[in-house]
Design a protein around this motif. Structure first.
Motif, short mmCIF file in Angstrom:
data_model
loop_
_atom_site.label_atom_id
_atom_site.label_comp_id
_atom_site.label_asym_id
_atom_site.label_seq_id
_atom_site.Cartn_x
_atom_site.Cartn_y
_atom_site.Cartn_z
N ASP A 296 0.72 -0.89 0.20
CA ASP A 296 -0.30 0.12 0.11
C ASP A 296 1.19 1.57 0.08
N HIS B 196 -9.55 -3.34 4.87
CA HIS B 196 -9.50 -2.34 4.27
C HIS B 196 -8.23 -2.39 2.84
N ASN C 191 -9.96 -0.16 -0.89
CA ASN C 191 -8.57 0.58 -0.56
C ASN C 191 -8.42 0.43 -3.19
#
Length: 639
Positions: A457, A490, A494
């Motif tokens: 990420d 998450h 994203n």
């Protein structure tokens, strides 16, 4: 002959006996005004020189010297009849000759490990043998060496240090060899657990900052004084020059001294002479600029230390400090441009104990202009390769399967994930370099991929300009089956992740939820039966002991508990049905994506597109064998 108090006046040394001096001896520009008889009675060499001077006096010098003395104010007239000049190669120079003169006059002289070697060499030079005079300097110094110096580790090192100024004489007399033999012998019989080996990053010893070495608090004075002894041992050792130190280490290795002891000697010596080995500041006083070795001297010292490091992994008690020290050596090797073989040997040594390293250790700056990245990623790749090679060799020796999760491998997996997160924000880090380092670890190195997902990420955020194909390749290092529900949640939201990666994460998130709820449902179904059975047993026991009244009350409580559990089951069933509908919708989406793909079913297509490895037991959680196994475990647990 009684001797008066010797005094030093500038470049002249006088013996105040009440009698005028009758001989002047010059040593290293120092003039010693003495008397013939004490010197001639102890030294055959001085006896010969003085005799020659008396047979052939130098009258011109005598007259010149008398004139100079008369011109000096406050000086007493002296009747100098002889002058002797000692050659420059006299062992120990004027300081040693002053002690020799005191010995000749019968002044009490304190022998020590720091002056006995130069005195022994001076006694040999001046031929102060036992045959010439009884209880002479040679025999006196030899007794002190054998009876005192060579029986102590610290004294042997100090004596060896004193030989640096009298190398040729000490070498010919065997003093250097005997000192080295004594040190190596006593080091080979030493127990490092008893000595403590206080090689710590701070270098100081304060009551508020306790440092452990082999489980011993090195900052506190032990009752038997061994901690203090080990500290002085290393302090004295670090004062040796490099040639003596190299000979000492070679002798230790020939005597099979413990690798831990040799490594500790090398650590302390390098820390003393190579600036910047430790990153944090040291509490001990730093060397003045005049005493810091030159760059070439530091490089030679560094290569000597690395060449003599034991190949085996450091013991668990010292490995953390040792690993930090090794990384310090590696940084110094890069700065000093050490040889490639030297750096390779050091990287291999670090690789053998990489599981003891910290993230700060791995952050090695790039010192070469050829590297565009902030940190030396290539170096970490090589170190990791050495670690994996060593781990594979160890597993082969132990006939362990490669799929085993060894604690060192798990530690290194976590360490590399943290390192990837640190370097991911570097704009010059190529996708290929990040990808190769991420996939270099085997699957069993990571229990969960949350740390790796964080690094991915960060990399995608810092490299938003890379094409979609590169983004998909970077995301390919992730195993969605190893992401926790928090990480899946998450990732599903994203926006930086490619669409395929998001679909993959969503699918496995649904599978994990379904699997978790199915397990909870099975537990809830077994709970009413067990609760009813337990309440029945309690009812029977209480009926026998307390009568009908209390038994009926217990039964009513059990009924209410069962009703609550049934309500919970109904709610759980409703949630399961909702998840099944969502999962069915997800399957249809995947089938639509896979229509144009090759045959093989939606599982095979998803595997081909995203590199996923499906675990069928996640989808088949309602099989009867699984249900029976769960009930058996629950029943066994309640019993």
């Amino acid at each position: 002959m009684a001797a008066g108090k010797p005094t030093s006046k500038g470049q002249a040394w006088f013996c105040t006996t009440g009698l005028p001096s009758d001989i002047v001896i010059e040593v290293d520009e120092m003039s010693f005004h003495l008397h013939k008889f004490p010197l001639m009675s102890k030294s055959r060499k001085l006896h010969q020189l003085i005799t020659e001077q008396e047979n052939e006096p130098t009258m011109a010098w005598k007259q010149e010297k008398e004139t100079e003395i008369e011109e000096e104010e406050g000086e007493e007239e002296e009747e100098v009849t002889c002058h002797v000049s000692i050659p420059e190669d006299f062992p120990g120079g004027s300081e040693t000759f002053e002690m020799v003169a005191k010995f000749c006059y019968g002044v009490k002289m304190e022998l020590s490990s720091s002056n006995v070697a130069p005195l022994r060499c001076a006694g040999e030079y001046l031929e102060m043998t036992e045959e010439f005079a009884g209880d002479n300097l040679i025999s006196k110094t030899e007794r002190f060496l054998s009876q005192s110096v060579f029986k102590s580790l610290k004294d042997s090192i100090r004596a060896l240090k004193s030989c640096e100024n009298v190398v040729s004489s000490a070498e010919s007399l065997g003093i250097i060899r005997r000192c080295i033999d004594s040190i190596a012998l006593r080091a080979s019989s030493a127990d490092p657990a008893l000595f403590g080996w206080p090689v710590t990053e701070g270098g100081g010893s304060s009551a508020s900052n306790q440092n452990l070495w082999n489980g011993i608090e090195t900052n506190l004075r032990r009752k038997n004084g061994r901690t203090s002894e080990s500290q002085s041992w290393f302090e004295d050792l670090s004062q040796l020059n490099l040639p003596f130190f190299k000979r000492l280490i070679a002798e230790m290795k020939s005597r099979d001294v413990s690798g831990e002891i040799i490594e500790s000697c090398l650590m302390f010596y390098a820390k003393k002479h190579i600036p910047g080995i430790w990153r944090s500041g040291s509490s001990r006083k730093q060397s003045s600029p005049s005493t810091i070795p030159s760059e070439s001297e530091q490089r030679e010292l560094l290569e000597t230390v690395i060449a003599n490091l034991p190949l085996q992994k450091s013991s668990s008690a010292t490995s953390t400090t040792s690993t930090r020290f090794l990384f310090g050596l590696l940084r110094a090797a890069n700065i000093l441009n050490a040889s490639e073989s030297c750096r390779s040997a050091l990287e291999m040594k670090i690789g053998s104990q990489l599981d003891q390293a910290t993230l700060d250790d791995l952050l090695i700056p790039s010192y070469s202009y050829l590297n565009e990245t902030l940190y030396d990623v290539n170096c970490v790749e090589r170190i990791l390769g050495y670690f994996l090679d060593g781990l594979q060799s160890e597993e082969n020796r132990e006939t362990t399967t490669s799929a085993s999760r060894s604690p060192p491998l798990m530690l290194v997996g976590k360490l590399i994930d943290g390192y990837l997160s640190e370097i991911a924000s570097d704009a010059n880090l190529k996708p290929e370099k990040f990808y190769n380092l991420a996939i270099s670890l085997p699957d069993q190195a990571r229990l969960f991929d949350d740390g790796l997902y964080r690094a991915v990420d960060i990399y995608l955020k810092a490299h938003s300009w890379i094409p979609e194909a590169e983004r998909e390749k970077i995301c390919g290092v992730l195993d969605c089956q190893k992401l926790t529900l928090e990480a899946c949640t998450h990732a599903a939201q994203n926006e930086r992740l490619p669409l395929r990666a998001v679909v993959q994460v969503l699918f496995f998130e649904q599978l994990q939820l379904r699997h978790a709820i199915a397990g909870t449902l099975l537990s809830a179904e077994g709970a009413p039966q067990e609760a009813g059975r337990a309440s029945g047993i309690r009812q029977e026991e209480e009926t026998e002991g307390e009568g009908e009244g209390s038994g009926s009350a217990t039964w009513r409580v059990a009924v209410r508990e069962n009703q609550v559990l049934r309500l919970d089951m109904d709610s759980m069933r409703t949630r399961v049905h909702q998840l099944e509908r969502e999962c069915s919708t997800m399957k249809k989406v995947i089938e639509n994506i896979d229509k144009k793909g090759p045959a093989g079913g939606w599982k095979g297509s998803l595997t081909r597109k995203f590199g996923c490895k499906f675990k069928t037991q996640v989808c088949d959680s309602h099989e009867q064998t699984v249900v029976d196994a769960r009930k058996a475990r629950q029943h066994h647990h309640r019993q």
